[in-house]
Design a protein around this motif. Sequence first.
Motif, PDB file in Angstrom:
ATOM      1  N   THR A  63       0.835  -1.207   0.000  1.00  0.00           N
ATOM      2  CA  THR A  63       0.000   0.000   0.000  1.00  0.00           C
ATOM      3  C   THR A  63       0.863   1.247   0.000  1.00  0.00           C
ATOM      4  N   LEU A  64       1.850   1.272   0.908  1.00  0.00           N
ATOM      5  CA  LEU A  64       2.742   2.437   0.974  1.00  0.00           C
ATOM      6  C   LEU A  64       3.575   2.564  -0.304  1.00  0.00           C
ATOM      7  N   LEU A  65       4.027   1.417  -0.838  1.00  0.00           N
ATOM      8  CA  LEU A  65       4.829   1.459  -2.052  1.00  0.00           C
ATOM      9  C   LEU A  65       4.034   2.023  -3.219  1.00  0.00           C
ATOM     10  N   SER A  66       2.741   1.669  -3.286  1.00  0.00           N
ATOM     11  CA  SER A  66       1.883   2.185  -4.343  1.00  0.00           C
ATOM     12  C   SER A  66       1.779   3.710  -4.259  1.00  0.00           C
ATOM     13  N   ARG A  67       1.689   4.229  -3.038  1.00  0.00           N
ATOM     14  CA  ARG A  67       1.611   5.679  -2.867  1.00  0.00           C
ATOM     15  C   ARG A  67       2.923   6.357  -3.238  1.00  0.00           C
ATOM     16  N   VAL A  68       4.040   5.698  -2.903  1.00  0.00           N
ATOM     17  CA  VAL A  68       5.334   6.263  -3.281  1.00  0.00           C
ATOM     18  C   VAL A  68       5.481   6.287  -4.795  1.00  0.00           C
ATOM     19  N   GLU A  69       5.067   5.210  -5.461  1.00  0.00           N
ATOM     20  CA  GLU A  69       5.168   5.169  -6.925  1.00  0.00           C
ATOM     21  C   GLU A  69       4.345   6.279  -7.559  1.00  0.00           C
ATOM     22  N   LYS A  70       3.174   6.541  -7.011  1.00  0.00           N
ATOM     23  CA  LYS A  70       2.330   7.613  -7.560  1.00  0.00           C
ATOM     24  C   LYS A  70       2.946   8.986  -7.337  1.00  0.00           C
ATOM     25  N   ALA A  71       3.799   9.084  -6.305  1.00  0.00           N
ATOM     26  CA  ALA A  71       4.487  10.360  -6.100  1.00  0.00           C
ATOM     27  C   ALA A  71       5.481  10.626  -7.227  1.00  0.00           C
ATOM     28  N   PHE A  72       5.986   9.555  -7.848  1.00  0.00           N
ATOM     29  CA  PHE A  72       6.912   9.716  -8.964  1.00  0.00           C
ATOM     30  C   PHE A  72       6.162   9.951 -10.280  1.00  0.00           C
ATOM     31  N   GLY A  73       4.896   9.621 -10.323  1.00  0.00           N
ATOM     32  CA  GLY A  73       4.108   9.828 -11.537  1.00  0.00           C
ATOM     33  C   GLY A  73       2.703   9.343 -11.324  1.00  0.00           C
ATOM     34  N   THR A  74       1.750  10.148 -11.661  1.00  0.00           N
ATOM     35  CA  THR A  74       0.354   9.789 -11.379  1.00  0.00           C
ATOM     36  C   THR A  74      -0.180   8.765 -12.362  1.00  0.00           C
ATOM     37  N   THR A  75       0.427   8.683 -13.543  1.00  0.00           N
ATOM     38  CA  THR A  75      -0.041   7.718 -14.542  1.00  0.00           C
ATOM     39  C   THR A  75       1.072   6.724 -14.857  1.00  0.00           C
ATOM     40  N   GLU A  76       0.682   5.595 -15.436  1.00  0.00           N
ATOM     41  CA  GLU A  76       1.638   4.565 -15.806  1.00  0.00           C
ATOM     42  C   GLU A  76       2.628   5.092 -16.840  1.00  0.00           C
ATOM     43  N   ASN A  77       2.150   5.889 -17.796  1.00  0.00           N
ATOM     44  CA  ASN A  77       3.037   6.424 -18.832  1.00  0.00           C
ATOM     45  C   ASN A  77       4.089   7.356 -18.231  1.00  0.00           C
ATOM     46  N   GLU A  78       3.683   8.169 -17.242  1.00  0.00           N
ATOM     47  CA  GLU A  78       4.642   9.062 -16.594  1.00  0.00           C
ATOM     48  C   GLU A  78       5.731   8.270 -15.882  1.00  0.00           C
ATOM     49  N   ARG A  79       5.316   7.204 -15.222  1.00  0.00           N
ATOM     50  CA  ARG A  79       6.306   6.402 -14.509  1.00  0.00           C
ATOM     51  C   ARG A  79       7.226   5.661 -15.476  1.00  0.00           C
ATOM     52  N   LYS A  80       6.699   5.167 -16.593  1.00  0.00           N
ATOM     53  CA  LYS A  80       7.548   4.510 -17.582  1.00  0.00           C
ATOM     54  C   LYS A  80       8.536   5.492 -18.204  1.00  0.00           C
ATOM     55  N   GLY A  81       8.069   6.692 -18.460  1.00  0.00           N
ATOM     56  CA  GLY A  81       8.973   7.708 -19.006  1.00  0.00           C
ATOM     57  C   GLY A  81      10.085   8.050 -18.035  1.00  0.00           C
ATOM     58  N   LEU A  82       9.733   8.149 -16.740  1.00  0.00           N
ATOM     59  CA  LEU A  82      10.749   8.414 -15.728  1.00  0.00           C
ATOM     60  C   LEU A  82      11.750   7.261 -15.657  1.00  0.00           C
ATOM     61  N   ALA A  83      11.264   6.019 -15.753  1.00  0.00           N
ATOM     62  CA  ALA A  83      12.155   4.856 -15.700  1.00  0.00           C
ATOM     63  C   ALA A  83      13.131   4.864 -16.876  1.00  0.00           C
ATOM     64  N   ARG A  84      12.652   5.223 -18.087  1.00  0.00           N
ATOM     65  CA  ARG A  84      13.530   5.286 -19.255  1.00  0.00           C
ATOM     66  C   ARG A  84      14.611   6.343 -19.071  1.00  0.00           C
ATOM     67  N   ARG A  85      14.208   7.511 -18.548  1.00  0.00           N
ATOM     68  CA  ARG A  85      15.196   8.577 -18.331  1.00  0.00           C
ATOM     69  C   ARG A  85      16.205   8.167 -17.252  1.00  0.00           C
ATOM     70  N   CYS A  86      15.731   7.444 -16.250  1.00  0.00           N
ATOM     71  CA  CYS A  86      16.623   6.977 -15.186  1.00  0.00           C
ATOM     72  C   CYS A  86      17.633   5.977 -15.740  1.00  0.00           C
ATOM     73  N   LEU A  87      17.174   5.059 -16.607  1.00  0.00           N
ATOM     74  CA  LEU A  87      18.088   4.099 -17.229  1.00  0.00           C
ATOM     75  C   LEU A  87      19.156   4.814 -18.043  1.00  0.00           C
ATOM     76  N   ALA A  88      18.725   5.833 -18.792  1.00  0.00           N
ATOM     77  CA  ALA A  88      19.685   6.574 -19.607  1.00  0.00           C
ATOM     78  C   ALA A  88      20.689   7.317 -18.735  1.00  0.00           C
ATOM     79  N   GLU A  89      20.219   7.879 -17.631  1.00  0.00           N
ATOM     80  CA  GLU A  89      21.091   8.651 -16.746  1.00  0.00           C
ATOM     81  C   GLU A  89      22.136   7.763 -16.079  1.00  0.00           C
ATOM     82  N   LEU A  90      21.812   6.510 -15.818  1.00  0.00           N
ATOM     83  CA  LEU A  90      22.720   5.605 -15.122  1.00  0.00           C
ATOM     84  C   LEU A  90      23.702   4.913 -16.055  1.00  0.00           C
ATOM     85  N   GLN A  91      23.581   5.148 -17.364  1.00  0.00           N
ATOM     86  CA  GLN A  91      24.506   4.531 -18.310  1.00  0.00           C
ATOM     87  C   GLN A  91      25.896   5.149 -18.151  1.00  0.00           C
TER      88      GLN A  91
END
Length: 967
Positions: free
Chosen positions: A82-110
């Motif tokens: 439950t708490l993890l779900s709320r934390v994930e929504k803090a990073f993005g309210t929609t699934e597309n926003e969170r996927k976009g953030l994950a892609r940018r994070c992958l690129a940043e860590l290269q």
Amino acid sequence: MGSQNGDTPVSSLPELLEQGKYLEVLLSEPGKALIRSYVHQQQSPSPPPQDQNHNSNSKIVGLAAFNAFLQGNVTGPVLDDTLLSRVEKAFGTTENERKGLARRCLAELQVDGVGVYAYVPLLELFGLARWVLLGLGDDEKERLRVNVWHYKLLTEPSLGSGSSFNKGLQWCEVPSLRAEIERALEGGQEKHGEALVERAMVWIMLGQEKKARRVLEEARRERGFVYTLTGALGKRTKFQERSTSQLVVLARSKGAFESGGGEVRPEGLKLNDDTLLEELKFDKEGGETDIGERDDEKEDVPVELRDIKPDEQPQLAPLDQIILLAEATLKDAFSPADTLTSEEVLPFAVRVISDQGKTNWQIYTHALLVRSRIEVHRSRTMERGVLQMQAVVDQVVVDTTQPERAQTQEEKEGEEENGLPEIKVSVHGDEAAPVDNKPKSFFPAAKPSETAPPEVRLRYIHTLSSPPRWHLESELAYSWAGVGSLVSAMEIFKRLRLWAEVALCYASNAAREDEGGRGKDGEARAKAILRWRLFNKTGTAPENSEQDADEEDVDLDKIREADYHGPQRTPPPSNAPRLWCLLGDLENEKKYYERAWEISGQRYARAQKSLGEYYLQQKDLLSARDAYKQAVHVNRLSNELWNRLGDISLRMGEFADAAEAFSRAISSSDSNGGEDARTWSNLGSAFYSLYVERVKELRQQNENGVSAESAAVPGDEDEETVEKKEAKDPKTLLTQSLHAYKKGASISHDNWRIWDNVITLASRLRPIAVQEVLLGLQHVVRIRKSEDAVDVDVLRLLLNEAVLSVEKPAGTGIYDPPRGSTERAVVQFLETSIVPLTTARSEFWELITRERVWKRDFAGAIDAAEKAWRAAMGGAGGGLLPGSSSTGPDGKSRNWLEDKDAWALVVERTDELVSVLENYGEEVPEIGGKWKGKARLAVRSVMGKGKEAWEDTEEWDRLKGLLEGLK
């Protein structure tokens, strides 16, 4: 506990962090504010707000994000959904926003063209922690920890021969990040035990054995921890009647200490073997005398440990347990994988596992893992080793896998709009029974009271340097492959979606089966998987690049190589450079290596390494050298790359460049294995080639009438000019070459060829390097055990320079050179090594004769001269048959009745025998005045046998003269 509305008081954040309530810290107002700033920075990269680095709560939030990431990927238990779900929504309210953030994070860590494992859960939490903690410039400890875990995320599993993750790191693909970690380790100011152990573990991860051992020993001394590996009488098998010495680690911590925390620990598997005991059974009789059967063995045990019984040892402090596990990992990772190594490593893990008191959950888990790595290499314990590793992996997977969430109303409505039916499974008539997709463990699932809380599991996570979940699962896969279950290994890699490893498994199986004609199918499958990841389907438009690329349930059997010749995927997968190189290896295509280099931003050294090997196959040394130069430009830490560049430069005759490359290879290597011995030997060859070139150059100058001094630039010479002249001095180059060969020989001391090079170079120095020549000869004789292995010219030079040129004091009787003197060492070598070895080479006996005359051993000199004469005549021990012959070290026949050179040698040895008898026969009581008779007999024997073949030769006249002088 914070409120569900996210209004956790700021003052309670440190307490929440200490209690392991990391998600609640992230849901506090400071936590959500930092998440918003991080997301904003990811969406529009710009410098962080100025007050971010000075916010007192930033570090707490960063640590909470870091610990939550480690809890979800390394230690468990499962995060509150439950708490993890709320934390994930803090990073993005929609699934597309969170996927976009994950892609940018992958690129940043290269880093350096290498991407992180693309399926890391909770990667945004690590991205947040890294953004926050690297921004705190004054906290070097946390910066190091973040960079170490970044390194682990980037490091791919390896199909190397090693059993552990550390052995798999054959060479570094992210040199820039590694260099930053090493700078932090070298500059670490903290000298307390925990910091030192943590640094030692990181050095082990980086493959730096010497530095790891040095820091680990410093930690042991700082903590006052005492331990030793020794022997104790005991039984190993159920049917053993007599006790024998068994290896055991005795250890004692200093003073009082806190326990590892927690009453519970994971369950270990029983051995259940029909022969071996579950644990070693040590003898009870004798008390202290159990340790070692002799007094001198007992003296090797530290005083603090002599009263300890092997099976009744005191509880260890947690950090001391980790030191033992680090010692075991060091031995396992940097020693040959043989029975002796296993016997020496296992007691360290057993000592930790056998502690009866409280042991930290993660420490005990790590101890089980270390024991498993060792046991998989022993036939009697292989089954327990693999199954125990399976149990550890299952435990970690279960504890770090979030349960699948129920569908939201919006998702259900979306399915209805798309016309997709909702599938429900009924069990025993129970409508809509839920499907349990939670992974299963080897042991029954533990109750909450039987597991450790997150703060206990994470207490020593950095000190242990525990591997992430996918590395652990990969290691299990390699263990299954090691016991012959390639299918099990492949299934693990498929589940992890490590497609490169799946392709390597197929290719490896193809190579293994190729002799039977069945290997082509595996190779085709490997190509198909790589093409599936890199290309679109044939005829597919580029805009559909991501279609079916990340399907979890893809049927690999249905993927065909011919179906994936479309446009390249855009964007490419995160590990695309590696995939391109693997495809280039399988298809032997240069353009794939060039594509890997291109998409990595010219940072992926392995692409240039592969190009270099491709050009070497084509015999294009110039292009191969240029490729390796680019590889070492981006990865200056790889001794493998420097070695290869040195090899190519040596073959091209660029000896200065070769010497530079081999020197760099040595400075970037930490181990003392055979590879380094080869590198030192090659460095010696490079310096020697430079020496030969310089000698030719000076000889040419002399022939042209130009002296070395007049060739120099006139005027005052600066320091750099002087250094350059000294570097080109022939004697300097020869000395450097000798030093390199000596170092290589000391590492690979059973390689007689390197020792032979040491002898050659040492004998060319003026004055000759007597000690080096003698040392080299001793090792060559030890290794080859043949008289043909010794160069007689070198032996003569050694005798002349070290013995015959030395003035001995006047006197009578046999002279015994002083102890420790060079002449004594040479004489002893000749008498104890050369004499027992010599059978057919008369020149060796001639040298022994001269040596014995020098030390006034006249009886021994006459004996040696006679043996030299007999060896020349046709074999030592009196083989005087006319047709007898011997074969020299050059392989030529030495029948003196047919060969003119052999005849000349017989005459020479006869003359020498006569001279020795004439000069010293009177000094030997056993001979006295009979020396003339012995001399005449020898001369007549040679003349009688050689008359028919050599009567009219110069040597015949010489023999007649000898006989005339003996009348």
